[in-house]
Design a protein around this motif. Structure first.
Motif, PDB file in Angstrom:
ATOM      1  N   ALA A  87      60.409  39.603  45.027  1.00 28.83           N
ATOM      2  CA  ALA A  87      60.569  39.697  46.659  1.00 28.83           C
ATOM      3  C   ALA A  87      59.437  38.839  47.186  1.00 28.83           C
ATOM      4  O   ALA A  87      59.156  38.431  48.322  1.00 28.83           O
ATOM      5  N   LEU A  88      58.193  38.869  46.531  1.00 25.08           N
ATOM      6  CA  LEU A  88      57.009  38.275  46.898  1.00 25.08           C
ATOM      7  C   LEU A  88      57.111  36.650  47.011  1.00 25.08           C
ATOM      8  O   LEU A  88      56.910  35.998  48.082  1.00 25.08           O
ATOM      9  N   LYS A  89      57.711  36.268  45.943  1.00 28.44           N
ATOM     10  CA  LYS A  89      57.949  34.866  45.839  1.00 28.44           C
ATOM     11  C   LYS A  89      59.178  34.461  47.110  1.00 28.44           C
ATOM     12  O   LYS A  89      59.088  33.276  47.459  1.00 28.44           O
ATOM     13  N   ALA A  90      60.193  35.382  47.522  1.00 30.91           N
ATOM     14  CA  ALA A  90      61.126  34.993  48.292  1.00 30.91           C
ATOM     15  C   ALA A  90      60.591  34.940  49.949  1.00 30.91           C
ATOM     16  O   ALA A  90      60.909  34.010  50.351  1.00 30.91           O
ATOM     17  N   VAL A  91      59.545  35.864  49.941  1.00 30.13           N
ATOM     18  CA  VAL A  91      58.908  35.538  51.384  1.00 30.13           C
ATOM     19  C   VAL A  91      57.950  34.812  51.593  1.00 30.13           C
ATOM     20  O   VAL A  91      57.542  34.248  52.683  1.00 30.13           O
ATOM     21  N   ALA A  92      57.385  34.475  50.506  1.00 30.39           N
ATOM     22  CA  ALA A  92      56.112  33.284  50.245  1.00 30.39           C
ATOM     23  C   ALA A  92      55.307  33.770  51.136  1.00 30.39           C
ATOM     24  O   ALA A  92      54.437  32.712  51.824  1.00 30.39           O
ATOM     25  N   ILE A  93      54.667  34.991  51.143  1.00 28.81           N
ATOM     26  CA  ILE A  93      53.421  35.409  52.017  1.00 28.81           C
ATOM     27  C   ILE A  93      52.313  35.379  50.835  1.00 28.81           C
ATOM     28  O   ILE A  93      52.529  36.137  50.040  1.00 28.81           O
ATOM     29  N   PRO A  94      51.164  34.697  51.465  1.00 30.68           N
ATOM     30  CA  PRO A  94      50.012  34.709  50.630  1.00 30.68           C
ATOM     31  C   PRO A  94      49.780  36.130  50.249  1.00 30.68           C
ATOM     32  O   PRO A  94      49.613  37.068  50.890  1.00 30.68           O
ATOM     33  N   THR A  95      49.373  36.324  48.771  1.00 23.79           N
ATOM     34  CA  THR A  95      49.475  37.670  48.508  1.00 23.79           C
ATOM     35  C   THR A  95      47.953  37.952  47.354  1.00 23.79           C
ATOM     36  O   THR A  95      47.706  37.092  46.794  1.00 23.79           O
ATOM     37  N   MET A  96      47.148  39.064  47.843  1.00 29.12           N
ATOM     38  CA  MET A  96      46.068  39.406  46.842  1.00 29.12           C
ATOM     39  C   MET A  96      46.579  40.612  46.054  1.00 29.12           C
ATOM     40  O   MET A  96      46.973  41.649  46.883  1.00 29.12           O
ATOM     41  N   GLU A  97      46.343  40.782  44.856  1.00 24.97           N
ATOM     42  CA  GLU A  97      46.671  41.984  43.820  1.00 24.97           C
ATOM     43  C   GLU A  97      45.481  42.455  43.907  1.00 24.97           C
ATOM     44  O   GLU A  97      44.254  41.972  43.462  1.00 24.97           O
ATOM     45  N   VAL A  98      45.393  43.952  43.927  1.00 31.24           N
ATOM     46  CA  VAL A  98      44.084  44.627  43.876  1.00 31.24           C
ATOM     47  C   VAL A  98      44.547  45.859  42.845  1.00 31.24           C
ATOM     48  O   VAL A  98      45.655  46.569  42.997  1.00 31.24           O
ATOM     49  N   HIS A  99      43.652  46.222  42.083  1.00 30.55           N
ATOM     50  CA  HIS A  99      43.555  47.300  40.878  1.00 30.55           C
ATOM     51  C   HIS A  99      42.257  48.099  41.187  1.00 30.55           C
ATOM     52  O   HIS A  99      41.046  47.353  40.994  1.00 30.55           O
ATOM     53  N   ILE A 100      42.255  49.611  41.428  1.00 31.93           N
ATOM     54  CA  ILE A 100      41.049  50.156  41.503  1.00 31.93           C
ATOM     55  C   ILE A 100      40.321  50.304  40.140  1.00 31.93           C
ATOM     56  O   ILE A 100      38.978  50.056  40.118  1.00 31.93           O
ATOM     57  N   SER A 101      41.181  50.273  38.993  1.00 33.76           N
ATOM     58  CA  SER A 101      40.443  50.376  37.815  1.00 33.76           C
ATOM     59  C   SER A 101      40.381  48.931  37.028  1.00 33.76           C
ATOM     60  O   SER A 101      41.189  48.164  37.510  1.00 33.76           O
ATOM     61  N   LYS A 102      39.487  48.855  35.979  1.00 29.02           N
ATOM     62  CA  LYS A 102      39.470  47.794  35.513  1.00 29.02           C
ATOM     63  C   LYS A 102      40.691  47.577  34.341  1.00 29.02           C
ATOM     64  O   LYS A 102      40.705  48.052  33.110  1.00 29.02           O
ATOM     65  N   VAL A 103      41.843  47.185  34.842  1.00 31.44           N
ATOM     66  CA  VAL A 103      43.059  47.256  33.931  1.00 31.44           C
ATOM     67  C   VAL A 103      43.011  46.309  32.583  1.00 31.44           C
ATOM     68  O   VAL A 103      43.399  46.696  31.514  1.00 31.44           O
ATOM     69  N   SER A 104      42.060  45.468  32.757  1.00 33.09           N
ATOM     70  CA  SER A 104      41.950  44.528  31.511  1.00 33.09           C
ATOM     71  C   SER A 104      41.195  45.193  30.499  1.00 33.09           C
ATOM     72  O   SER A 104      41.330  44.734  29.313  1.00 33.09           O
ATOM     73  N   GLU A 105      40.712  46.160  30.638  1.00 31.43           N
ATOM     74  CA  GLU A 105      40.283  47.029  29.698  1.00 31.43           C
ATOM     75  C   GLU A 105      40.573  48.245  29.162  1.00 31.43           C
ATOM     76  O   GLU A 105      39.969  49.134  28.680  1.00 31.43           O
ATOM     77  N   ARG A 106      41.874  48.478  29.712  1.00 31.21           N
ATOM     78  CA  ARG A 106      42.526  49.815  29.619  1.00 31.21           C
ATOM     79  C   ARG A 106      43.790  49.610  28.343  1.00 31.21           C
ATOM     80  O   ARG A 106      43.495  48.719  27.588  1.00 31.21           O
ATOM     81  N   GLU A 107      44.846  50.482  28.517  1.00 32.75           N
ATOM     82  CA  GLU A 107      45.903  50.246  27.454  1.00 32.75           C
ATOM     83  C   GLU A 107      46.586  48.835  27.411  1.00 32.75           C
ATOM     84  O   GLU A 107      46.533  48.369  28.555  1.00 32.75           O
ATOM     85  N   ALA A 108      47.018  48.483  26.117  1.00 29.92           N
ATOM     86  CA  ALA A 108      47.483  47.169  26.245  1.00 29.92           C
ATOM     87  C   ALA A 108      48.802  47.020  27.221  1.00 29.92           C
ATOM     88  O   ALA A 108      48.916  45.895  27.746  1.00 29.92           O
ATOM     89  N   PHE A 109      49.681  48.076  27.550  1.00 30.49           N
ATOM     90  CA  PHE A 109      50.578  48.033  28.378  1.00 30.49           C
ATOM     91  C   PHE A 109      50.343  47.646  29.869  1.00 30.49           C
ATOM     92  O   PHE A 109      50.939  47.253  30.762  1.00 30.49           O
ATOM     93  N   ARG A 110      49.129  48.061  30.192  1.00 31.88           N
ATOM     94  CA  ARG A 110      48.393  47.387  31.378  1.00 31.88           C
ATOM     95  C   ARG A 110      47.899  46.063  31.811  1.00 31.88           C
ATOM     96  O   ARG A 110      47.481  45.750  32.523  1.00 31.88           O
ATOM     97  N   GLN A 111      47.667  45.277  30.500  1.00 32.75           N
ATOM     98  CA  GLN A 111      47.233  44.039  30.659  1.00 32.75           C
ATOM     99  C   GLN A 111      48.372  43.108  31.160  1.00 32.75           C
ATOM    100  O   GLN A 111      47.985  41.859  31.341  1.00 32.75           O
ATOM    101  N   ILE A 112      49.337  43.503  31.179  1.00 31.43           N
ATOM    102  CA  ILE A 112      50.591  42.355  31.652  1.00 31.43           C
ATOM    103  C   ILE A 112      50.752  42.849  33.278  1.00 31.43           C
ATOM    104  O   ILE A 112      50.905  44.124  33.630  1.00 31.43           O
ATOM    105  N   SER A 113      50.629  41.893  34.070  1.00 29.05           N
ATOM    106  CA  SER A 113      51.088  41.987  35.510  1.00 29.05           C
ATOM    107  C   SER A 113      51.943  40.968  36.015  1.00 29.05           C
ATOM    108  O   SER A 113      51.675  39.736  35.958  1.00 29.05           O
ATOM    109  N   PHE A 114      53.018  41.429  36.347  1.00 24.96           N
ATOM    110  CA  PHE A 114      54.218  40.452  37.015  1.00 24.96           C
ATOM    111  C   PHE A 114      53.679  39.769  38.381  1.00 24.96           C
ATOM    112  O   PHE A 114      53.997  38.634  38.604  1.00 24.96           O
ATOM    113  N   VAL A 115      52.903  40.740  38.987  1.00 27.59           N
ATOM    114  CA  VAL A 115      52.501  40.427  40.353  1.00 27.59           C
ATOM    115  C   VAL A 115      51.614  39.141  40.290  1.00 27.59           C
ATOM    116  O   VAL A 115      51.615  38.304  41.155  1.00 27.59           O
ATOM    117  N   SER A 116      50.795  39.198  39.069  1.00 25.62           N
ATOM    118  CA  SER A 116      49.739  37.890  39.107  1.00 25.62           C
ATOM    119  C   SER A 116      50.518  36.681  38.874  1.00 25.62           C
ATOM    120  O   SER A 116      49.735  35.831  39.091  1.00 25.62           O
TER     121      SER A 116
END
Ligand code: CA2
Length: 144
Positions: A87-116
């Motif tokens: 959807a983001l690619k379809a509308v082509a609107i510049p986008t910033m992704e935010v996470h409150i926590s430091k996902v890169s230091e949490r569980e392995a399943f949180r290391q993947i981000s499709f939006v990124s």
């Protein structure tokens, strides 16, 4: 300049559980802060939260031609949703992704981000301040 700020599933529960990870402030407080931070930057903003993937996809599609930028915390859909990425690619609107926590230091399943795969930048681990950083960084990116 107008931004759409999207928050995904369970973020409406902020402050009620897991204060060690997400802090003790509520979603209402986050919305108030985002409105204040956008106002400081002279940006009009719309806040949106949903627990449903398709509703978030619909909201992104509706933003086509109406907003200059999107700030999104897709929450759990970060790690699963090709539909939100598309959807983001379809509308082509510049986008910033935010996470409150430091996902890169949490569980392995949180290391993947499709939006990124689409986002201009990912901000993580800064708590609510990450949204302020995203607002400023997206404004700067749009003006550069
Ligand atoms: O760190 C973030 O901002 C996350 O996007 C938050 C999501 C999580 O699934 C991502 O991996 C990282 C979870 C939001 C759930 O929020 C809660 C609020 C209150 C109590 C428990 C969870």
């Amino acid at each position: 300049m107008k931004f759409l700020i999207i928050n995904g599933p369970n973020l409406n529960m902020l402050g009620l559980r897991e204060p060690g990870i997400y802090g003790d402030r509520s979603y209402t407080t986050l919305c108030q802060l985002c409105e204040d931070w956008c106002a400081e930057e002279g940006i009009e903003c719309e806040l949106f939260q949903s627990n449903h993937e398709g509703v978030i996809v619909d909201k992104i599609q509706e933003a086509y031609g109406k907003v200059d930028g999107i700030i999104i915390n897709p929450a759990a859909y970060t790690h699963t949703s090709v539909a939100i990425l598309d959807a983001l690619k379809a509308v082509a609107i510049p986008t910033m992704e935010v996470h409150i926590s430091k996902v890169s230091e949490r569980e392995a399943f949180r290391q993947i981000s499709f939006v990124s795969y689409y986002a201009v930048k990912t901000i993580q681990g800064m708590g609510f301040e990450g949204y302020r950083e995203a607002i400023r960084a997206l404004k700067k990116w749009l003006q550069s």
